[in-house]
Design an enzyme around this catalytic site. Structure first.
Site, PDB file in Angstrom:
ATOM      1  N   ARG A   1       0.845  -1.200   0.000  1.00  0.00           N
ATOM      2  CA  ARG A   1       0.000   0.000   0.000  1.00  0.00           C
ATOM      3  C   ARG A   1       0.877   1.245   0.000  1.00  0.00           C
ATOM      4  O   ARG A   1       0.586   2.238  -0.665  1.00  0.00           O
ATOM      5  CB  ARG A   1      -0.945  -0.009   1.222  1.00  0.00           C
ATOM      6  CG  ARG A   1      -1.631   1.327   1.464  1.00  0.00           C
ATOM      7  CD  ARG A   1      -2.859   1.269   2.368  1.00  0.00           C
ATOM      8  NE  ARG A   1      -2.746   0.337   3.465  1.00  0.00           N
ATOM      9  CZ  ARG A   1      -1.988   0.511   4.550  1.00  0.00           C
ATOM     10  NH1 ARG A   1      -1.251   1.606   4.681  1.00  0.00           N
ATOM     11  NH2 ARG A   1      -1.949  -0.406   5.489  1.00  0.00           N
TER      12      ARG A   1
ATOM     13  N   TYR B   1     -17.143  17.831 -13.534  1.00  0.00           N
ATOM     14  CA  TYR B   1     -17.710  16.482 -13.543  1.00  0.00           C
ATOM     15  C   TYR B   1     -18.665  16.336 -12.350  1.00  0.00           C
ATOM     16  O   TYR B   1     -18.358  16.781 -11.247  1.00  0.00           O
ATOM     17  CB  TYR B   1     -16.565  15.467 -13.478  1.00  0.00           C
ATOM     18  CG  TYR B   1     -17.024  14.061 -13.182  1.00  0.00           C
ATOM     19  CD1 TYR B   1     -17.985  13.435 -13.979  1.00  0.00           C
ATOM     20  CD2 TYR B   1     -16.513  13.351 -12.106  1.00  0.00           C
ATOM     21  CE1 TYR B   1     -18.422  12.150 -13.701  1.00  0.00           C
ATOM     22  CE2 TYR B   1     -16.935  12.056 -11.824  1.00  0.00           C
ATOM     23  CZ  TYR B   1     -17.895  11.463 -12.634  1.00  0.00           C
ATOM     24  OH  TYR B   1     -18.324  10.193 -12.345  1.00  0.00           O
TER      25      TYR B   1
ATOM     26  N   LYS C   1      -9.309   8.150 -18.174  1.00  0.00           N
ATOM     27  CA  LYS C   1      -9.696   8.770 -19.437  1.00  0.00           C
ATOM     28  C   LYS C   1      -8.548   8.725 -20.459  1.00  0.00           C
ATOM     29  O   LYS C   1      -8.115   7.654 -20.814  1.00  0.00           O
ATOM     30  CB  LYS C   1     -10.200  10.189 -19.152  1.00  0.00           C
ATOM     31  CG  LYS C   1     -11.261  10.246 -18.034  1.00  0.00           C
ATOM     32  CD  LYS C   1     -12.464   9.410 -18.377  1.00  0.00           C
ATOM     33  CE  LYS C   1     -13.587   9.375 -17.372  1.00  0.00           C
ATOM     34  NZ  LYS C   1     -13.346   9.388 -15.969  1.00  0.00           N
TER      35      LYS C   1
ATOM     36  N   ASP D   1      -7.872  20.286 -12.802  1.00  0.00           N
ATOM     37  CA  ASP D   1      -8.239  18.956 -13.276  1.00  0.00           C
ATOM     38  C   ASP D   1      -7.996  18.970 -14.790  1.00  0.00           C
ATOM     39  O   ASP D   1      -8.702  19.637 -15.547  1.00  0.00           O
ATOM     40  CB  ASP D   1      -9.710  18.665 -12.951  1.00  0.00           C
ATOM     41  CG  ASP D   1     -10.109  17.238 -13.339  1.00  0.00           C
ATOM     42  OD1 ASP D   1      -9.489  16.689 -14.267  1.00  0.00           O
ATOM     43  OD2 ASP D   1     -11.040  16.698 -12.727  1.00  0.00           O
TER      44      ASP D   1
HETATM   45  O1  P1T Z   1     -14.063   8.210 -12.678  1.00  0.00           O
HETATM   46  P1  P1T Z   1     -12.811   8.619 -11.968  1.00  0.00           P
HETATM   47  O2  P1T Z   1     -11.570   7.977 -12.491  1.00  0.00           O
HETATM   48  O3  P1T Z   1     -12.937   8.528 -10.476  1.00  0.00           O
HETATM   49  O4  P1T Z   1     -12.585  10.181 -12.308  1.00  0.00           O
HETATM   50  C1  P1T Z   1     -13.463  11.184 -11.920  1.00  0.00           C
HETATM   51  C2  P1T Z   1     -13.362  12.350 -12.862  1.00  0.00           C
HETATM   52  C3  P1T Z   1     -12.582  13.429 -12.504  1.00  0.00           C
HETATM   53  N1  P1T Z   1     -12.450  14.510 -13.299  1.00  0.00           N
HETATM   54  C4  P1T Z   1     -13.061  14.569 -14.489  1.00  0.00           C
HETATM   55  C5  P1T Z   1     -12.908  15.795 -15.346  1.00  0.00           C
HETATM   56  C6  P1T Z   1     -13.862  13.509 -14.922  1.00  0.00           C
HETATM   57  O5  P1T Z   1     -14.457  13.604 -16.127  1.00  0.00           O
HETATM   58  C7  P1T Z   1     -14.027  12.368 -14.092  1.00  0.00           C
HETATM   59  C8  P1T Z   1     -14.897  11.226 -14.485  1.00  0.00           C
HETATM   60  N2  P1T Z   1     -15.772  11.515 -15.539  1.00  0.00           N
HETATM   61  C9  P1T Z   1     -16.670  10.631 -16.107  1.00  0.00           C
HETATM   62  C10 P1T Z   1     -16.820   9.365 -15.701  1.00  0.00           C
HETATM   63  C11 P1T Z   1     -17.462  11.186 -17.222  1.00  0.00           C
HETATM   64  O6  P1T Z   1     -18.075  10.423 -17.989  1.00  0.00           O
HETATM   65  O7  P1T Z   1     -17.483  12.416 -17.370  1.00  0.00           O
END
Ligand code: P1T
Length: 386
Positions: free
Chosen positions: A54, A106, A203, A178
């Site tokens: 961890r 988001y 992403k 972000d």
């Molecule tokens: O899903 P995750 O890996 O926890 O990430 C969250 C997140 C953070 N910042 C942005 C700009 C994001 O678009 C996302 C996750 N977004 C989607 C799942 C979506 O479809 O927009």
């Protein structure tokens, strides 16, 4: 990592940073160190610097150094998801602290700040960050962090990172960007004045819709130390296999991003010509209100766009149902094209009133343009609109 990044360009770093030939066989690819613990020579004496999975893992270290190099950062930390990475930043604040938050983020980001950390005494004010005068008014004595997402999800607003960072510095605040929608290939916020970058690695960085991950990159050693502590103490760390897959992905990030951008341009050209489309939100359009900022702070305009289909909810739904190559799914940034309905899907946790103000209405659809052949994507959109 600073030494390693010296002078090297993006793809060279993406392919090599953090990944020297691995002992003991000089493997070109960093192995998957699928282990939870490491043998100690004597209590508290760690032979190669690792004690428990961890706390640290060599495959994760390679990814952390790789991602730090891509953002031009000294430090990189990886997490089990983008939300876990964002949580670590919020955990580094104290009860009573205030966050100035971009109004178009988001849905899960807003939910985390509004439904989880607000209960712990971290307050926030949402503001349209394209309106600098409005941003200036949101600071108070407790403000510690300005939270930017750019381009924004899903309205594709582009926020001037340099201007907001200068404003935040004047108020003794730090700035988070972000950078998920842009990827480090298109935009490096630390070079524009931001203090920390966060990514949903799920992403563009992951790029193949097969990994959930998150990352933070920064230069401030004190804050990094606090975040390493939280990464270990809270424990939302990524699995070694997921780190390996992500390392495999970053090697092609530049070529994927170039294709995403080219395909998005072609899709936008087609949508512009369609009588079924009321409005397109894409920073690459000269008519986009923040086009000049995007031009100045991004290398290209990305693979994400939103559009309003004429005919409201029923037209948007039937368009999404008829798509054959675009998959109707949440998420973005993978090689395959995705389409979704933000109001019902990714942004359902934004209060209806706020959604309405932002333009996230029943007719709005969001496209993540993949790297398939653009002609096939355009034909698919044409038949679905038809
Ligand atoms: O899903 P995750 O890996 O926890 O990430 C969250 C997140 C953070 N910042 C942005 C700009 C994001 O678009 C996302 C996750 N977004 C989607 C799942 C979506 O479809 O927009």
């Amino acid at each position: 990592m600073k030494e390693q990044s010296n002078g090297l360009k993006f793809s060279t770093l993406a392919i090599h940073a953090g990944q020297p030939p691995a002992k003991p066989y000089n493997a070109v690819m960093t192995p998957v160190y699928q282990t939870s613990t490491y043998v100690q020579a004597s209590p508290g004496t760690f032979v190669e610097g690792y004690d428990y999975g961890r706390t640290a893992n060599p495959t994760r270290t390679a990814l952390e150094e790789n991602l730090a190099a891509l953002e031009g950062a000294k430090f990189g930390l990886c997490f089990a998801s983008g939300c876990a990475a964002m949580s670590a930043v919020l955990h580094s604040l104290n009860a009573g602290d205030h966050v100035v938050l971009c109004d178009d983020v988001y849905g899960g980001t807003f939910r985390l700040i509004d439904k989880v950390f607000l209960r712990m005494g971290i307050t926030h004010t949402t503001v349209d960050m394209c309106d600098l005068a409005a941003v200036e008014k949101t600071f108070n004595k407790q403000t510690k962090l300005v939270w930017i997402e750019t381009p924004t999800n899903p309205m594709l607003k582009v926020i001037d990172i340099g201007r907001i960072a200068a404003m935040a510095r004047a108020h003794n605040c730090r700035v988070l960007v972000d950078n998920t929608f842009a990827s480090p290939y298109l935009q490096t916020p630390l070079t524009l004045g931001a203090d920390i970058v966060c990514h949903s690695v799920t992403k563009y960085i992951g790029g193949h819709s097969d990994v959930i991950g998150g990352a933070l990159m920064l230069n401030d050693s004190e804050w990094a130390e606090r975040l390493y502590f939280l990464q270990n103490a809270v424990g939302a760390v990524p699995a070694p296999w997921d780190c390996f897959l992500t390392l495999r992905s970053t090697k092609t990030l530049q070529v994927r991003m170039e294709r995403h951008c080219d395909n998005a341009r072609k899709v936008v050209d087609f949508l512009k010509s369609s009588s079924k489309v009321e409005k397109i939100y894409y920073p690459g359009l000269a008519s986009h209100p923040n086009h000049d900022i995007a031009r100045a702070q991004m290398r290209d305009f990305g693979g994400m766009l939103s559009a309003r289909i004429k005919g409201g909810l029923s037209a948007a739904k039937s368009f999404l149902e008829r798509l054959k190559i675009f998959s109707l799914a949440e998420s973005l940034g993978g090689v395959e094209s995705l389409a979704e309905h933000p109001a019902i899907m990714t942004h359902a946790s934004i209060p209806a009133e706020a959604r309405k103000k932002l333009g996230i209405d029943d007719g709005l659809i969001r496209l993540s343009v993949g790297i398939e052949d653009a002609e096939d994507l355009v034909a698919d959109l044409a038949q679905a609109l038809g």
